[in-house]
Motif scaffolding. Structure first.
Motif, mmCIF file in Angstrom:
data_model
loop_
_atom_site.group_PDB
_atom_site.id
_atom_site.type_symbol
_atom_site.label_atom_id
_atom_site.label_comp_id
_atom_site.label_asym_id
_atom_site.label_seq_id
_atom_site.Cartn_x
_atom_site.Cartn_y
_atom_site.Cartn_z
ATOM 1 N N TYR A 199 0.814 -1.214 0.000
ATOM 2 C CA TYR A 199 0.000 0.000 0.000
ATOM 3 C C TYR A 199 0.847 1.263 0.000
ATOM 4 C CZ TYR A 199 -3.755 -3.243 0.881
ATOM 5 O OH TYR A 199 -4.628 -4.278 0.766
ATOM 6 N N TYR A 200 1.963 1.240 0.702
ATOM 7 C CA TYR A 200 2.869 2.382 0.670
ATOM 8 C C TYR A 200 3.437 2.580 -0.724
ATOM 9 C CZ TYR A 200 2.788 2.368 5.751
ATOM 10 O OH TYR A 200 2.391 2.415 7.058
ATOM 11 N N PHE A 201 3.833 1.483 -1.320
ATOM 12 C CA PHE A 201 4.399 1.526 -2.668
ATOM 13 C C PHE A 201 3.404 2.131 -3.655
ATOM 14 C CE2 PHE A 201 5.310 -0.349 -6.802
ATOM 15 C CZ PHE A 201 6.644 -0.047 -6.930
ATOM 16 N N LEU A 202 2.163 1.658 -3.592
ATOM 17 C CA LEU A 202 1.126 2.191 -4.479
ATOM 18 C C LEU A 202 0.845 3.656 -4.169
ATOM 19 C CD1 LEU A 202 -1.338 -0.834 -4.547
ATOM 20 C CD2 LEU A 202 0.388 -0.205 -6.239
ATOM 21 N N GLY A 203 0.898 4.023 -2.908
ATOM 22 C CA GLY A 203 0.687 5.420 -2.509
ATOM 23 C C GLY A 203 1.758 6.334 -3.071
ATOM 24 N N TYR A 204 3.020 5.914 -3.013
ATOM 25 C CA TYR A 204 4.116 6.723 -3.554
ATOM 26 C C TYR A 204 3.988 6.870 -5.068
ATOM 27 C CZ TYR A 204 6.213 5.753 0.999
ATOM 28 O OH TYR A 204 6.451 5.625 2.340
ATOM 29 N N THR A 205 3.569 5.798 -5.702
ATOM 30 C CA THR A 205 3.384 5.859 -7.154
ATOM 31 C C THR A 205 2.244 6.802 -7.507
ATOM 32 O OG1 THR A 205 4.160 3.574 -7.294
ATOM 33 C CG2 THR A 205 3.090 4.458 -9.230
ATOM 34 N N CYS A 206 1.163 6.744 -6.756
ATOM 35 C CA CYS A 206 0.029 7.651 -6.998
ATOM 36 C C CYS A 206 0.413 9.098 -6.730
ATOM 37 C CB CYS A 206 -1.172 7.258 -6.152
ATOM 38 S SG CYS A 206 -1.927 5.717 -6.696
ATOM 39 N N LEU A 207 1.255 9.332 -5.726
ATOM 40 C CA LEU A 207 1.752 10.683 -5.454
ATOM 41 C C LEU A 207 2.527 11.220 -6.652
ATOM 42 C CD1 LEU A 207 2.350 13.065 -3.477
ATOM 43 C CD2 LEU A 207 4.381 11.775 -2.779
ATOM 44 N N ALA A 208 3.378 10.392 -7.232
ATOM 45 C CA ALA A 208 4.149 10.808 -8.404
ATOM 46 C C ALA A 208 3.227 11.080 -9.589
ATOM 47 C CB ALA A 208 5.177 9.735 -8.762
ATOM 48 N N ILE A 209 2.190 10.263 -9.758
ATOM 49 C CA ILE A 209 1.233 10.470 -10.857
ATOM 50 C C ILE A 209 0.507 11.801 -10.676
ATOM 51 C CG2 ILE A 209 -0.947 9.634 -11.835
ATOM 52 C CD1 ILE A 209 0.126 6.777 -11.336
ATOM 53 N N LEU A 210 0.046 12.089 -9.462
ATOM 54 C CA LEU A 210 -0.652 13.353 -9.201
ATOM 55 C C LEU A 210 0.265 14.559 -9.417
ATOM 56 C CD1 LEU A 210 -2.744 12.435 -6.042
ATOM 57 C CD2 LEU A 210 -3.601 12.901 -8.338
ATOM 58 N N ALA A 211 1.504 14.458 -8.947
ATOM 59 C CA ALA A 211 2.448 15.569 -9.096
ATOM 60 C C ALA A 211 2.754 15.838 -10.566
ATOM 61 C CB ALA A 211 3.734 15.257 -8.328
#
Length: 197
Positions: A79-91
């Motif tokens: 879940y952390y991994f997916l969260g970091y990836t989603c953060l990069a996508i949003l940014a």
């Protein structure tokens, strides 16, 4: 979950694009490489928001760093991994949208108006259409800074291209991580079996 190969590949692709975004946004703040336009607040809002620096630059770089840290640990941190990836996508998506807006609205410059010389955005889209398709308007649009039309077009285009690449890489990284987590041996062993009486 992470073999590490995918994360390293994404990291090697995202770090250069993050550096390009930060440099392009920094240059947008200094038309004609002069600082007075920034100090006098004669720089477009889209450049002042610095989305290339903090979003596609720092947040994406932070996400890449966190990809690597998470992949060195156990599989329980999906879940952390997916969260970091989603953060990069949003940014990256935010930077892409802000850069697109800056590109279509045109530069802020000193231009001739009916009231004389004034600061504004003379190339903002109007009834004649977008200035991007009318290169004959570019040289005469702005009095100061010189060549600001080309400056803004080139740098906002670079920002859009780099943040667009970041979006593509991050979405592919997210899909790869999801597929890999579903195809793990532990996932495949969780099949329902019919018991025999």
């Amino acid at each position: 979950m992470c073999t590490g190969h995918c994360s390293r590949s994404v990291g090697m692709a995202l770090i250069p694009t993050a550096i390009v975004c930060m440099l392009a946004n920094a240059l947008l703040l200094f038309p004609d490489l002069k600082y007075q336009y920034l100090t006098e607040n004669h720089v477009t809002r889209e450049a002042m928001w610095c989305s290339g620096i903090w979003a596609s630059g720092l947040l994406v770089s932070l996400s890449v760093l966190l990809f690597g840290l998470v992949c060195r640990r156990s599989d329980t941190i999906l879940y952390y991994f997916l969260g970091y990836t989603c953060l990069a996508i949003l940014a990256a998506g935010l930077c892409f949208m802000v850069s697109g807006t800056g590109l279509t609205r045109g530069p802020l410059c000193l231009h001739n108006s009916t009231d004389g010389l004034k600061w504004g955005r003379p190339l903002k889209q109007d009834k004649t259409g977008s200035y991007l398709y009318a290169p004959e308007r570019w040289p005469s649009a702005c009095v100061e800074p010189r060549r600001v039309v080309i400056w803004n077009m080139a740098l906002f285009s670079v920002l859009m291209a780099a943040s667009g690449l970041q979006l593509i890489f991050c979405v592919l990284h997210l899909l790869t991580a999801l597929l890999e987590s579903m195809c793990r041996p532990s996932f495949c062993k969780n099949k329902v079996q019919i018991s025999q009486l």
